[in-house]
Scaffold this motif. Structure first.
Motif, PDB file in Angstrom:
ATOM      1  N   PRO A 140      -5.696  -6.444  -1.980  1.00  0.00           N
ATOM      2  CA  PRO A 140      -7.043  -5.939  -1.727  1.00  0.00           C
ATOM      3  C   PRO A 140      -7.116  -4.424  -1.489  1.00  0.00           C
ATOM      4  N   GLU A 141      -5.975  -3.732  -1.562  1.00  0.00           N
ATOM      5  CA  GLU A 141      -5.950  -2.315  -1.202  1.00  0.00           C
ATOM      6  C   GLU A 141      -6.917  -1.480  -2.034  1.00  0.00           C
ATOM      7  N   SER A 142      -7.007  -1.751  -3.337  1.00  0.00           N
ATOM      8  CA  SER A 142      -7.878  -0.930  -4.181  1.00  0.00           C
ATOM      9  C   SER A 142      -9.348  -1.146  -3.850  1.00  0.00           C
ATOM     10  N   LEU A 143      -9.701  -2.333  -3.373  1.00  0.00           N
ATOM     11  CA  LEU A 143     -11.089  -2.591  -2.980  1.00  0.00           C
ATOM     12  C   LEU A 143     -11.495  -1.715  -1.800  1.00  0.00           C
ATOM     13  N   SER A 144     -10.618  -1.620  -0.807  1.00  0.00           N
ATOM     14  CA  SER A 144     -10.944  -0.790   0.352  1.00  0.00           C
ATOM     15  C   SER A 144     -10.878   0.689   0.015  1.00  0.00           C
ATOM     16  N   ALA A 145      -9.930   1.075  -0.863  1.00  0.00           N
ATOM     17  CA  ALA A 145      -9.772   2.493  -1.208  1.00  0.00           C
ATOM     18  C   ALA A 145     -10.985   3.027  -1.958  1.00  0.00           C
ATOM     19  N   THR A 146     -11.612   2.184  -2.782  1.00  0.00           N
ATOM     20  CA  THR A 146     -12.778   2.622  -3.550  1.00  0.00           C
ATOM     21  C   THR A 146     -14.089   2.368  -2.818  1.00  0.00           C
ATOM     22  N   GLY A 147     -14.017   1.719  -1.653  1.00  0.00           N
ATOM     23  CA  GLY A 147     -15.204   1.483  -0.854  1.00  0.00           C
ATOM     24  C   GLY A 147     -16.013   0.265  -1.253  1.00  0.00           C
ATOM     25  N   HIS A 148     -15.539  -0.534  -2.224  1.00  0.00           N
ATOM     26  CA  HIS A 148     -16.302  -1.709  -2.649  1.00  0.00           C
ATOM     27  C   HIS A 148     -16.316  -2.788  -1.568  1.00  0.00           C
ATOM     28  N   VAL A 149     -15.178  -2.961  -0.881  1.00  0.00           N
ATOM     29  CA  VAL A 149     -15.090  -3.923   0.222  1.00  0.00           C
ATOM     30  C   VAL A 149     -14.352  -3.237   1.365  1.00  0.00           C
ATOM     31  N   THR A 150     -14.967  -3.226   2.547  1.00  0.00           N
ATOM     32  CA  THR A 150     -14.339  -2.565   3.694  1.00  0.00           C
ATOM     33  C   THR A 150     -14.215  -3.461   4.912  1.00  0.00           C
ATOM     34  N   HIS A 151     -14.916  -4.599   4.939  1.00  0.00           N
ATOM     35  CA  HIS A 151     -14.885  -5.461   6.109  1.00  0.00           C
ATOM     36  C   HIS A 151     -13.512  -6.139   6.215  1.00  0.00           C
ATOM     37  N   LEU A 171       5.585 -14.876 -13.831  1.00  0.00           N
ATOM     38  CA  LEU A 171       6.245 -13.569 -13.804  1.00  0.00           C
ATOM     39  C   LEU A 171       5.203 -12.507 -13.495  1.00  0.00           C
ATOM     40  N   LEU A 172       5.555 -11.587 -12.609  1.00  0.00           N
ATOM     41  CA  LEU A 172       4.682 -10.470 -12.260  1.00  0.00           C
ATOM     42  C   LEU A 172       5.262  -9.186 -12.834  1.00  0.00           C
ATOM     43  N   LEU A 173       4.472  -8.504 -13.649  1.00  0.00           N
ATOM     44  CA  LEU A 173       4.841  -7.203 -14.192  1.00  0.00           C
ATOM     45  C   LEU A 173       4.055  -6.148 -13.417  1.00  0.00           C
ATOM     46  N   VAL A 174       4.734  -5.136 -12.876  1.00  0.00           N
ATOM     47  CA  VAL A 174       4.042  -4.108 -12.093  1.00  0.00           C
ATOM     48  C   VAL A 174       4.141  -2.770 -12.814  1.00  0.00           C
ATOM     49  N   GLN A 175       3.024  -2.033 -12.876  1.00  0.00           N
ATOM     50  CA  GLN A 175       2.973  -0.793 -13.644  1.00  0.00           C
ATOM     51  C   GLN A 175       3.624   0.376 -12.917  1.00  0.00           C
ATOM     52  N   SER A 176       3.935   0.229 -11.636  1.00  0.00           N
ATOM     53  CA  SER A 176       4.600   1.267 -10.853  1.00  0.00           C
ATOM     54  C   SER A 176       5.669   0.613  -9.987  1.00  0.00           C
ATOM     55  N   ARG A 177       6.847   1.212  -9.961  1.00  0.00           N
ATOM     56  CA  ARG A 177       7.892   0.661  -9.091  1.00  0.00           C
ATOM     57  C   ARG A 177       7.450   0.637  -7.640  1.00  0.00           C
ATOM     58  N   ALA A 178       6.596   1.591  -7.265  1.00  0.00           N
ATOM     59  CA  ALA A 178       6.129   1.659  -5.888  1.00  0.00           C
ATOM     60  C   ALA A 178       5.244   0.468  -5.522  1.00  0.00           C
ATOM     61  N   PHE A 179       4.737  -0.263  -6.513  1.00  0.00           N
ATOM     62  CA  PHE A 179       3.958  -1.466  -6.243  1.00  0.00           C
ATOM     63  C   PHE A 179       4.817  -2.601  -5.683  1.00  0.00           C
ATOM     64  N   THR A 180       6.093  -2.584  -5.992  1.00  0.00           N
ATOM     65  CA  THR A 180       6.935  -3.761  -5.762  1.00  0.00           C
ATOM     66  C   THR A 180       6.920  -4.259  -4.321  1.00  0.00           C
ATOM     67  N   PRO A 181       7.100  -3.407  -3.287  1.00  0.00           N
ATOM     68  CA  PRO A 181       7.083  -3.942  -1.917  1.00  0.00           C
ATOM     69  C   PRO A 181       5.763  -4.630  -1.556  1.00  0.00           C
ATOM     70  N   LYS A 182       4.631  -4.038  -1.953  1.00  0.00           N
ATOM     71  CA  LYS A 182       3.334  -4.635  -1.651  1.00  0.00           C
ATOM     72  C   LYS A 182       3.164  -5.973  -2.364  1.00  0.00           C
ATOM     73  N   ASP A 303      -6.706  10.662  -1.801  1.00  0.00           N
ATOM     74  CA  ASP A 303      -5.567  10.623  -0.887  1.00  0.00           C
ATOM     75  C   ASP A 303      -5.620   9.347  -0.056  1.00  0.00           C
ATOM     76  N   THR A 304      -5.185   8.234  -0.660  1.00  0.00           N
ATOM     77  CA  THR A 304      -5.111   6.965   0.048  1.00  0.00           C
ATOM     78  C   THR A 304      -3.747   6.337  -0.213  1.00  0.00           C
ATOM     79  N   GLU A 305      -3.379   5.374   0.617  1.00  0.00           N
ATOM     80  CA  GLU A 305      -2.070   4.734   0.461  1.00  0.00           C
ATOM     81  C   GLU A 305      -1.925   4.077  -0.901  1.00  0.00           C
ATOM     82  N   ILE A 306      -2.955   3.352  -1.329  1.00  0.00           N
ATOM     83  CA  ILE A 306      -2.869   2.641  -2.597  1.00  0.00           C
ATOM     84  C   ILE A 306      -2.641   3.593  -3.757  1.00  0.00           C
ATOM     85  N   PHE A 307      -3.320   4.734  -3.746  1.00  0.00           N
ATOM     86  CA  PHE A 307      -3.191   5.666  -4.860  1.00  0.00           C
ATOM     87  C   PHE A 307      -1.887   6.454  -4.812  1.00  0.00           C
TER      88      PHE A 307
END
Length: 408
Positions: A140-151, A171-182, A303-307
């Motif tokens: 859900p990180e991108s939802l909060s980062a863009t302000g669509h869902v904040t509750h 199988l999960l393919l991730v577009q950034s290695r940094a996505f992997t822990p999340k 400047d957010t964690e998700i980005f």
């Protein structure tokens, strides 16, 4: 091999999944697509299509099954209806349209909304084939980062749904290695592999066509290409353009559309800026030629964690273009630009640093800028070359099929 690609967005909408489908088809994969009625980004259904119809047609050489949906529009409610209508239509009408069609694997192209994986999971069970989910955005990180869902309660609810999705695919393919822990925190035992976005090198294909774009007729045009929205924190461009308004020969050319474009245009007009140009949207096919005319290419993110974990897909396109990159962002995307030696990275949302980076590149000898661009192209060819990555994806399909067959 017969592969179903499930994507809410497909040609004539301008998404990279179009190129991937074309490449898979060219390599002998029998591809079909389940998609919605094209209406991105403006929320107006494209000519020749109707929002509330099921239709089967041929696009880019492959069969496309289109299901009804509510066109997107301005505001969270319209966007939510757009997302939910596609999910429901894909479950009901998609199941019907594909009722007699066998598949070896299903690939979900998953920018927002990742919820579109739900009908793919259902279809995978019906067809008894593995489902691969290509994660482009973290929910859900991108939802909060863009302000669509904040509750917080709603975000926790979305996280539970995402957990279920991750654990139900094969199988999960991730577009950034940094996505992997999340992703790993929610995925349970589902395997995760790094599979980045790519970009077709049109120059290598010999398909670059001449293009006319307002704003490029200056000494140092800086091209921003893509979505002009909140996630891109485009106010940083406005402030940098204001700081550079008296620097002759420098222009920011904002190619694209998005939720913040009208606001940005109004603010630019209010300030009397002549160095901030808005030529509008261009077809994806035109972008390589357009980028060739840039002195530098600009990418920005909030400047957010998700980005900080995200690699904007335009970075691959910029690297392939062989032009210096100005990266006004933090994290994984900036690291690639720096590792490649392809340009200058400055902190996200820092207009002063962005303006200084522009002046640095502008004053730099052309030979040095040329070498930056050349290093970027070499990095693209080594890490993101489209043909190699398509072969890798086919390998993931084959491995997933063998793994499922071994479990029967």
């Amino acid at each position: 091999m017969r592969v179903l690609v499930l994507s809410q967005y497909f040609w004539p909408e301008g998404f990279r999944i179009n190129e991937l489908v074309t490449a898979l088809h060219a390599k002998g994969v029998e591809v079909e697509v389940l998609s919605g009625q094209p209406n991105y980004p403006g929320g107006v259904v494209f000519k020749g299509y109707r929002a509330w119809r099921c239709v089967r047609d041929t696009c880019l050489g492959v069969t496309v099954h289109r299901v009804p949906l509510a066109p997107r529009g301005k505001g969270a409610v319209r966007l939510a209806l757009n997302y939910l209508s596609f999910i429901l239509s894909a479950l009901v009408f998609g199941t019907y349209l594909l009722r007699k069609r066998p598949f070896d694997a299903i690939l979900v192209f998953a920018p927002s909304p990742i919820l579109q994986a739900i009908p793919a999971i259902w279809l995978g069970r019906l067809k008894q084939c593995p489902t691969l989910l290509w994660v482009q955005d973290l929910w859900p990180e991108s939802l909060s980062a863009t302000g669509h869902v904040t509750h917080p309660v709603l975000l926790k609810g979305v996280a539970r749904v995402v957990r279920w999705i991750y654990q139900k695919v094969d199988l999960l393919l991730v577009q950034s290695r940094a996505f992997t822990p999340k992703v790993r925190a929610l995925a349970g035992s589902t395997p995760i592999v790094y599979y980045p976005n790519s970009f077709i090198d049109e120059r290598a294909e010999g398909t670059v066509e001449p293009i006319v774009c307002p704003g490029l007729d200056c000494d140092f045009p800086i091209v921003f290409a893509g979505n002009i929205g909140r996630a891109q924190a485009v106010e940083v461009v406005l402030e940098a353009a204001t700081l550079l308004r008296d620097v002759e020969g420098v222009r920011f050319v904002m190619v694209g559309d998005g939720s913040q474009r009208d606001w940005l245009m109004q603010q630019s007009a209010n300030r009397g800026l002549s160095n901030l140009i808005f030529p509008g949207r261009y077809p994806v096919e035109a972008m390589p030629a357009l980028m060739q005319k840039a002195a530098a290419l600009l990418v920005t993110l909030a400047d957010t964690e998700i980005f900080r974990l995200t690699i904007p897909s335009k970075i691959q396109a910029y690297l392939a273009a062989g032009r210096p990159i100005i990266a006004c962002l933090n994290g994984a995307g900036a690291e690639i630009v720096e590792e490649a030696g392809a340009g200058v990275a400055v902190p996200a949302e820092d207009a002063l640093a962005l303006a200084e980076a522009v002046k640095t590149l502008y004053k730099m000898p052309e030979s040095e800028r040329f070498e930056m661009g050349a290093q970027g192209r070499r990095y693209y060819q080594e890490h993101f070359a489209h043909d190699k990555l398509v072969d890798t994806l086919i390998g993931h399909f084959e491995h997933a099929v063998r793994s499922q067959q071994g479990c029967r």
